[in-house]
Scaffold this motif. Structure first.
Motif, PDB file in Angstrom:
ATOM      1  N   VAL A   2      51.395  48.917  46.152  1.00 37.95           N
ATOM      2  CA  VAL A   2      52.170  49.874  45.362  1.00 37.95           C
ATOM      3  C   VAL A   2      51.238  50.967  44.826  1.00 37.95           C
ATOM      4  O   VAL A   2      50.182  50.661  44.272  1.00 37.95           O
ATOM      5  CB  VAL A   2      52.854  49.152  44.181  1.00 37.95           C
ATOM      6  N   PRO A   3      51.621  52.237  44.974  1.00 39.64           N
ATOM      7  CA  PRO A   3      50.795  53.314  44.408  1.00 39.64           C
ATOM      8  C   PRO A   3      50.699  53.167  42.887  1.00 39.64           C
ATOM      9  O   PRO A   3      51.648  52.712  42.225  1.00 39.64           O
ATOM     10  CB  PRO A   3      51.563  54.586  44.775  1.00 39.64           C
ATOM     11  N   LEU A 110      43.628  47.716  39.479  1.00 39.63           N
ATOM     12  CA  LEU A 110      42.346  48.392  39.256  1.00 39.63           C
ATOM     13  C   LEU A 110      41.182  47.484  39.648  1.00 39.63           C
ATOM     14  O   LEU A 110      40.239  47.928  40.324  1.00 39.63           O
ATOM     15  CB  LEU A 110      42.218  48.811  37.792  1.00 39.63           C
ATOM     16  N   LYS A 111      41.240  46.229  39.254  1.00 35.74           N
ATOM     17  CA  LYS A 111      40.160  45.288  39.563  1.00 35.74           C
ATOM     18  C   LYS A 111      40.058  45.028  41.066  1.00 35.74           C
ATOM     19  O   LYS A 111      38.951  44.893  41.594  1.00 35.74           O
ATOM     20  CB  LYS A 111      40.370  43.965  38.821  1.00 35.74           C
ATOM     21  N   ALA A 112      41.189  44.974  41.742  1.00 35.85           N
ATOM     22  CA  ALA A 112      41.171  44.750  43.195  1.00 35.85           C
ATOM     23  C   ALA A 112      40.573  45.954  43.920  1.00 35.85           C
ATOM     24  O   ALA A 112      39.811  45.795  44.871  1.00 35.85           O
ATOM     25  CB  ALA A 112      42.587  44.477  43.700  1.00 35.85           C
ATOM     26  N   ASP A 113      40.912  47.149  43.449  1.00 33.91           N
ATOM     27  CA  ASP A 113      40.431  48.368  44.103  1.00 33.91           C
ATOM     28  C   ASP A 113      38.977  48.689  43.772  1.00 33.91           C
ATOM     29  O   ASP A 113      38.306  49.375  44.552  1.00 33.91           O
ATOM     30  CB  ASP A 113      41.302  49.564  43.704  1.00 33.91           C
ATOM     31  N   ALA A 114      38.502  48.250  42.615  1.00 32.32           N
ATOM     32  CA  ALA A 114      37.128  48.559  42.192  1.00 32.32           C
ATOM     33  C   ALA A 114      36.508  47.330  41.538  1.00 32.32           C
ATOM     34  O   ALA A 114      36.423  47.229  40.314  1.00 32.32           O
ATOM     35  CB  ALA A 114      37.122  49.747  41.230  1.00 32.32           C
ATOM     36  N   PRO A 115      36.072  46.361  42.367  1.00 35.19           N
ATOM     37  CA  PRO A 115      35.442  45.180  41.797  1.00 35.19           C
ATOM     38  C   PRO A 115      34.134  45.540  41.087  1.00 35.19           C
ATOM     39  O   PRO A 115      33.542  46.578  41.344  1.00 35.19           O
ATOM     40  CB  PRO A 115      35.174  44.280  43.002  1.00 35.19           C
ATOM     41  N   GLY A 116      33.703  44.636  40.227  1.00 32.65           N
ATOM     42  CA  GLY A 116      32.454  44.835  39.507  1.00 32.65           C
ATOM     43  C   GLY A 116      31.258  44.436  40.353  1.00 32.65           C
ATOM     44  O   GLY A 116      31.343  44.313  41.579  1.00 32.65           O
ATOM     45  N   LEU A 117      30.149  44.222  39.670  1.00 30.92           N
ATOM     46  CA  LEU A 117      28.917  43.835  40.349  1.00 30.92           C
ATOM     47  C   LEU A 117      29.107  42.591  41.196  1.00 30.92           C
ATOM     48  O   LEU A 117      29.792  41.655  40.792  1.00 30.92           O
ATOM     49  CB  LEU A 117      27.815  43.582  39.322  1.00 30.92           C
ATOM     50  N   LEU A 118      28.527  42.618  42.347  1.00 28.06           N
ATOM     51  CA  LEU A 118      28.574  41.503  43.287  1.00 28.06           C
ATOM     52  C   LEU A 118      30.004  41.108  43.659  1.00 28.06           C
ATOM     53  O   LEU A 118      30.265  39.967  44.013  1.00 28.06           O
ATOM     54  CB  LEU A 118      27.817  40.287  42.733  1.00 28.06           C
ATOM     55  N   GLY A 119      30.927  42.057  43.533  1.00 31.70           N
ATOM     56  CA  GLY A 119      32.308  41.807  43.929  1.00 31.70           C
ATOM     57  C   GLY A 119      33.152  41.058  42.919  1.00 31.70           C
ATOM     58  O   GLY A 119      34.289  40.683  43.227  1.00 31.70           O
ATOM     59  N   ARG A 134      43.353  62.247  41.693  1.00 34.07           N
ATOM     60  CA  ARG A 134      44.702  62.818  41.636  1.00 34.07           C
ATOM     61  C   ARG A 134      45.691  62.134  42.580  1.00 34.07           C
ATOM     62  O   ARG A 134      46.890  62.140  42.342  1.00 34.07           O
ATOM     63  CB  ARG A 134      44.653  64.311  41.946  1.00 34.07           C
ATOM     64  N   SER A 135      45.187  61.532  43.650  1.00 31.34           N
ATOM     65  CA  SER A 135      46.076  60.858  44.603  1.00 31.34           C
ATOM     66  C   SER A 135      46.345  59.404  44.213  1.00 31.34           C
ATOM     67  O   SER A 135      47.105  58.718  44.892  1.00 31.34           O
ATOM     68  CB  SER A 135      45.485  60.922  46.014  1.00 31.34           C
ATOM     69  N   GLY A 136      45.723  58.937  43.131  1.00 35.30           N
ATOM     70  CA  GLY A 136      45.943  57.566  42.677  1.00 35.30           C
ATOM     71  C   GLY A 136      44.921  56.573  43.193  1.00 35.30           C
ATOM     72  O   GLY A 136      45.057  55.375  42.976  1.00 35.30           O
ATOM     73  N   LYS A 137      43.882  57.069  43.851  1.00 32.87           N
ATOM     74  CA  LYS A 137      42.839  56.183  44.371  1.00 32.87           C
ATOM     75  C   LYS A 137      41.804  55.912  43.272  1.00 32.87           C
ATOM     76  O   LYS A 137      41.320  56.832  42.626  1.00 32.87           O
ATOM     77  CB  LYS A 137      42.145  56.815  45.576  1.00 32.87           C
ATOM     78  N   VAL A 138      41.473  54.624  43.100  1.00 31.13           N
ATOM     79  CA  VAL A 138      40.436  54.255  42.137  1.00 31.13           C
ATOM     80  C   VAL A 138      39.095  54.630  42.744  1.00 31.13           C
ATOM     81  O   VAL A 138      38.717  54.150  43.809  1.00 31.13           O
ATOM     82  CB  VAL A 138      40.482  52.750  41.798  1.00 31.13           C
ATOM     83  N   ARG A 139      38.380  55.513  42.055  1.00 31.40           N
ATOM     84  CA  ARG A 139      37.122  56.029  42.588  1.00 31.40           C
ATOM     85  C   ARG A 139      35.881  55.358  42.014  1.00 31.40           C
ATOM     86  O   ARG A 139      34.841  55.348  42.655  1.00 31.40           O
ATOM     87  CB  ARG A 139      37.034  57.531  42.335  1.00 31.40           C
ATOM     88  N   ALA A 140      35.991  54.803  40.799  1.00 33.54           N
ATOM     89  CA  ALA A 140      34.813  54.179  40.193  1.00 33.54           C
ATOM     90  C   ALA A 140      35.230  53.247  39.060  1.00 33.54           C
ATOM     91  O   ALA A 140      36.286  53.415  38.456  1.00 33.54           O
ATOM     92  CB  ALA A 140      33.859  55.249  39.657  1.00 33.54           C
TER      93      ALA A 140
END
Length: 159
Positions: A2-3, A110-119, A134-140
């Motif tokens: 889901v976006p 958010l956590k699935a798209d941008a895991p922390g250290l060592l995944g 702007r497109s809804g992509k987690v960048r960092a």
């Protein structure tokens, strides 16, 4: 998947809020707390919010009481503290869980798209920050120790 703009979150008043209202903007989504050693970051988050709002940027705050009981207040108490102490004008939503079986769907995403250290996916403490384009992509994903002003360069690159 889901976006992000289609995710429904709980508003501070307990009702539902659609993230579609923030679609097309660069977002910094943060789990916050009023009684944390990182609480002074509200000042820097507000400075980012005000400084880049006209260019399509927003900070979204999600109070969380999962780490040391550092956000015990209700929505009115949280809003009052943030307004009176840090002059916060960015949106604050209902208090949520960010980890565990009751974790908010937004933070699961958010956590699935941008895991922390060592995944690792679990959020370690308050003031973990996620930068969304702007497109809804987690960048960092930024650790609680990352000060808001240190994120400026990444925000500017997305604006």
């Amino acid at each position: 998947m889901v976006p992000i703009a289609d995710i429904i979150v709980r508003a501070a008043d307990g009702g539902s809020a659609s993230l579609a209202a923030h679609a097309g903007k660069v977002l910094l989504i943060v789990n916050t707390a009023s009684r944390c050693g990182f609480t002074p970051q509200y000042e820097g988050l507000e400075a980012l919010h005000r400084g880049y709002a006209e260019r399509g940027f927003e900070v979204l705050g999600f109070p969380c009481n999962q780490f040391g009981g550092q956000e015990p207040g209700d929505a009115a108490q949280i809003a009052s503290f943030c307004s009176l102490t840090y002059d916060v004008t960015f949106p604050l939503f209902a208090r949520i869980d960010v980890n565990g079986s009751n974790a908010d769907p937004l933070f699961e995403r958010l956590k699935a798209d941008a895991p922390g250290l060592l995944g690792t996916k679990a959020i370690k403490w308050n003031f973990t920050k996620f930068l969304v384009d702007r497109s809804g992509k987690v960048r960092a994903r930024y650790a609680p120790t990352s000060k808001p002003q240190a994120i400026r360069v990444d925000i500017e690159a997305l604006l």
